[in-house]
Design a protein around this motif. Structure first.
Motif, mmCIF file in Angstrom:
data_model
loop_
_atom_site.group_PDB
_atom_site.id
_atom_site.type_symbol
_atom_site.label_atom_id
_atom_site.label_comp_id
_atom_site.label_asym_id
_atom_site.label_seq_id
_atom_site.Cartn_x
_atom_site.Cartn_y
_atom_site.Cartn_z
ATOM 1 N N ILE A 97 3.237 -17.627 16.171
ATOM 2 C CA ILE A 97 3.303 -16.150 16.432
ATOM 3 C C ILE A 97 3.021 -15.702 15.018
ATOM 4 O O ILE A 97 3.306 -16.122 14.137
ATOM 5 C CB ILE A 97 4.836 -15.865 16.574
ATOM 6 N N HIS A 98 2.050 -14.466 15.000
ATOM 7 C CA HIS A 98 2.008 -13.723 13.866
ATOM 8 C C HIS A 98 2.541 -12.204 13.941
ATOM 9 O O HIS A 98 3.210 -11.981 15.096
ATOM 10 C CB HIS A 98 0.335 -13.706 13.441
ATOM 11 N N SER A 99 2.367 -11.595 13.128
ATOM 12 C CA SER A 99 2.520 -10.085 13.297
ATOM 13 C C SER A 99 1.883 -9.036 12.492
ATOM 14 O O SER A 99 1.415 -9.291 11.253
ATOM 15 C CB SER A 99 4.034 -9.742 12.727
ATOM 16 N N GLN A 134 -1.226 -6.745 6.651
ATOM 17 C CA GLN A 134 -0.867 -7.804 6.555
ATOM 18 C C GLN A 134 -0.153 -8.728 7.636
ATOM 19 O O GLN A 134 0.517 -7.944 8.295
ATOM 20 C CB GLN A 134 0.212 -7.904 4.974
ATOM 21 N N CYS A 135 -0.276 -10.205 7.804
ATOM 22 C CA CYS A 135 0.633 -10.775 8.582
ATOM 23 C C CYS A 135 2.061 -10.715 8.250
ATOM 24 O O CYS A 135 2.209 -10.932 7.059
ATOM 25 C CB CYS A 135 0.072 -12.056 8.919
ATOM 26 N N ALA A 136 3.043 -10.275 9.317
ATOM 27 C CA ALA A 136 4.279 -10.076 8.663
ATOM 28 C C ALA A 136 5.156 -10.897 9.450
ATOM 29 O O ALA A 136 6.396 -10.794 9.596
ATOM 30 C CB ALA A 136 4.617 -8.717 8.956
ATOM 31 N N GLU A 137 4.605 -12.376 9.896
ATOM 32 C CA GLU A 137 5.745 -13.177 10.661
ATOM 33 C C GLU A 137 5.110 -14.784 9.804
ATOM 34 O O GLU A 137 4.021 -14.839 9.997
ATOM 35 C CB GLU A 137 5.437 -13.334 11.999
ATOM 36 N N LEU A 138 6.035 -15.274 9.249
ATOM 37 C CA LEU A 138 5.722 -16.710 8.767
ATOM 38 C C LEU A 138 5.211 -17.449 9.885
ATOM 39 O O LEU A 138 5.521 -17.718 10.858
ATOM 40 C CB LEU A 138 7.040 -17.135 8.091
ATOM 41 N N CYS A 139 3.690 -17.718 9.349
ATOM 42 C CA CYS A 139 2.932 -18.503 10.404
ATOM 43 C C CYS A 139 2.213 -19.718 10.032
ATOM 44 O O CYS A 139 1.639 -20.522 10.649
ATOM 45 C CB CYS A 139 1.985 -17.554 10.914
ATOM 46 N N GLY A 140 2.621 -20.136 8.614
ATOM 47 C CA GLY A 140 1.873 -21.244 8.334
ATOM 48 C C GLY A 140 1.458 -21.193 6.617
ATOM 49 O O GLY A 140 1.827 -20.204 6.045
ATOM 50 N N SER A 180 -0.943 -20.437 4.914
ATOM 51 C CA SER A 180 -1.734 -19.266 4.439
ATOM 52 C C SER A 180 -1.218 -17.974 5.068
ATOM 53 O O SER A 180 -1.944 -16.938 5.062
ATOM 54 C CB SER A 180 -3.144 -19.177 4.469
ATOM 55 N N HIS A 181 0.231 -17.919 5.571
ATOM 56 C CA HIS A 181 0.721 -16.678 5.830
ATOM 57 C C HIS A 181 0.313 -15.574 5.063
ATOM 58 O O HIS A 181 0.122 -14.351 5.554
ATOM 59 C CB HIS A 181 2.335 -16.835 6.127
ATOM 60 N N SER A 182 0.839 -15.753 3.820
ATOM 61 C CA SER A 182 0.682 -14.591 2.724
ATOM 62 C C SER A 182 -1.012 -14.332 2.530
ATOM 63 O O SER A 182 -1.229 -13.151 2.107
ATOM 64 C CB SER A 182 1.101 -14.876 1.540
ATOM 65 N N ASN A 183 -1.909 -15.068 3.055
ATOM 66 C CA ASN A 183 -3.077 -14.825 2.637
ATOM 67 C C ASN A 183 -4.062 -14.331 4.014
ATOM 68 O O ASN A 183 -4.899 -14.275 4.088
ATOM 69 C CB ASN A 183 -4.011 -16.138 2.355
ATOM 70 N N MET A 184 -3.167 -14.039 4.977
ATOM 71 C CA MET A 184 -3.498 -13.618 6.427
ATOM 72 C C MET A 184 -3.471 -11.969 6.255
ATOM 73 O O MET A 184 -2.559 -11.397 6.740
ATOM 74 C CB MET A 184 -2.630 -14.206 7.247
ATOM 75 N N ARG A 185 -4.447 -11.382 5.584
ATOM 76 C CA ARG A 185 -4.550 -9.900 5.629
ATOM 77 C C ARG A 185 -5.591 -9.306 6.350
ATOM 78 O O ARG A 185 -6.691 -10.178 6.656
ATOM 79 C CB ARG A 185 -4.692 -9.641 3.874
HETATM 80 CU CU1 CUA Z 1 -0.129 -15.110 10.268
HETATM 81 CU CU2 CUA Z 1 1.721 -15.162 9.092
#
Ligand code: CUA
Length: 347
Positions: free
Chosen positions: A167-169, A202-208, A210-215
């Motif tokens: 899941i991403h957001s 920005q992705c707003a759901e912890l996904c792995g 590079s979650h914080s790099n998923m912009r």
């Molecule tokens: Cu995709 Cu966090």
């Protein structure tokens, strides 16, 4: 609770990133206006309660403190019906008002305008894909939209590929709140951007890793500019190489990169990785984490997981620096002429 609210607001204000003015209190859509209006109502009630409670406490402490040589307990009172009903009824009414305002806001936000332009959003590990079914085009990581036209997003998460779907957001703070991207399910959210500019997503759901790099970026332009972009993207042709390096880069790209990457109007249409049709117009690379410069692109081509943990693009240690530079030069040459998004204000 007010102290916490002020602290959180401070954090929200401080979250400027690279000149981005990410601020939910400066809404650029009707939806965010509803949300910030609600926030002000709640803050207003919280402020009144804070003043009344702290005021009453201060008054009582000062008025009933032990004076001089008073001894023993003061007179004790038990039960006061009128007082108890008052302090139950007032919070109940406040909650009723906040409930009413929230329900109204939720209703407003859920009404998708009938003329909304559909955009399909697919979240991948760790990047974003955008498809415009009406226009028949696709972009990755940078979504270009016309100003003052409602857009309805159909959001999902990629189920194919080597990694387990997660899941991403989808979140663009200045335009809309978060909407989860769930594998196998399509969720929707709409908004109408009212100001031209580049918006930080920005992705707003912890996904792995590079979650914080998923912009990503949402680039809002005038209708005329948007039409130019759509025409340019649809009729796109990789320009004839201007020099030997670009020609070499094109050759290498077609041999090595097209298993995953697509360019419009060529035979290369893989959807495994981001679309690179007008890569030269992009502001960023690596799903919004680096400015798009030839040097960064060259480094990215050689070792993307080194620049972004968990990136599914393999490193190419056998690629010579010269070859990596050629591929970068070819990709930078892929441009829809006459479009420049770098001067737009940042939100
Ligand atoms: Cu995709 Cu966090």
């Amino acid at each position: 609770s007010l102290v916490w609210a002020i602290l959180l607001l401070g954090v929200a204000f401080a979250l400027g990133d690279g000149g981005y003015n990410i601020n939910i209190l400066d809404p650029a859509t009707s939806n965010n206006r509803e949300v910030s209006k609600l926030l002000w109502w709640v803050m207003g009630f919280a402020a009144v309660i804070f003043v009344v409670v702290i005021g009453a406490m201060t008054y009582i402490v000062l008025k009933f403190k032990k004076r001089g040589n008073e001894v023993g307990e003061p007179p004790q009172f038990h039960g006061n019906d009128r007082l108890e009903i008052t302090w139950t009824l007032i919070p109940f009414l406040i909650v009723c008002v906040i409930f009413g305002l929230t329900a109204r806001g939720m209703f407003e936000i859920s009404q998708v305008p009938p003329d909304a332009m559909p955009v399909k959003v697919t979240a991948h590990l760790f990047w974003w894909d955008f498809e415009y079914p009406e226009q028949g085009i696709r972009t990755s990581n940078e979504l270009i939209l016309p100003v003052n036209r409602p857009v309805n997003f159909e959001i999902t998460s990629n189920e194919a590929g080597p990694a387990k779907p997660v899941i991403h957001s989808f979140r663009v703070a200045s335009l809309a709140g978060t909407q989860d991207a769930i594998p196998g399910i399509v969720t929707t959210r709409w908004f109408k951007p009212e100001k031209e500019g580049v918006y930080y997503g920005q992705c707003a759901e912890l996904c792995g890793a590079s979650h914080s790099n998923m912009r990503f970026r949402v680039i809002v332009v005038s209708q005329a500019e948007f039409d130019r972009f759509v025409q340019g993207a649809k009729a796109f042709q990789p320009p004839a190489p201007t020099d030997a390096a670009v020609a070499k880069g094109q050759q290498l790209f077609n041999a090595q990169c097209t298993a995953c990457h697509a360019i419009n109007n060529t035979q290369h249409q893989s959807k495994i990785g981001p679309d690179l049709t007008f890569f030269g117009n992009r502001l960023t690379l690596g799903a919004g984490i680096w400015n798009n410069t030839p040097e960064r692109l060259e480094a990215w081509i050689k070792n993307s997981p080194g620049m972004k943990p968990g990136s599914l693009m393999p490193p190419f240690p056998q690629l010579s620096a010269e070859d990596a530079r050629s591929i970068a030069a070819y990709l930078e040459s892929l441009k829809v002429e006459g479009l420049d998004f770098s001067k737009l204000p940042k939100f």
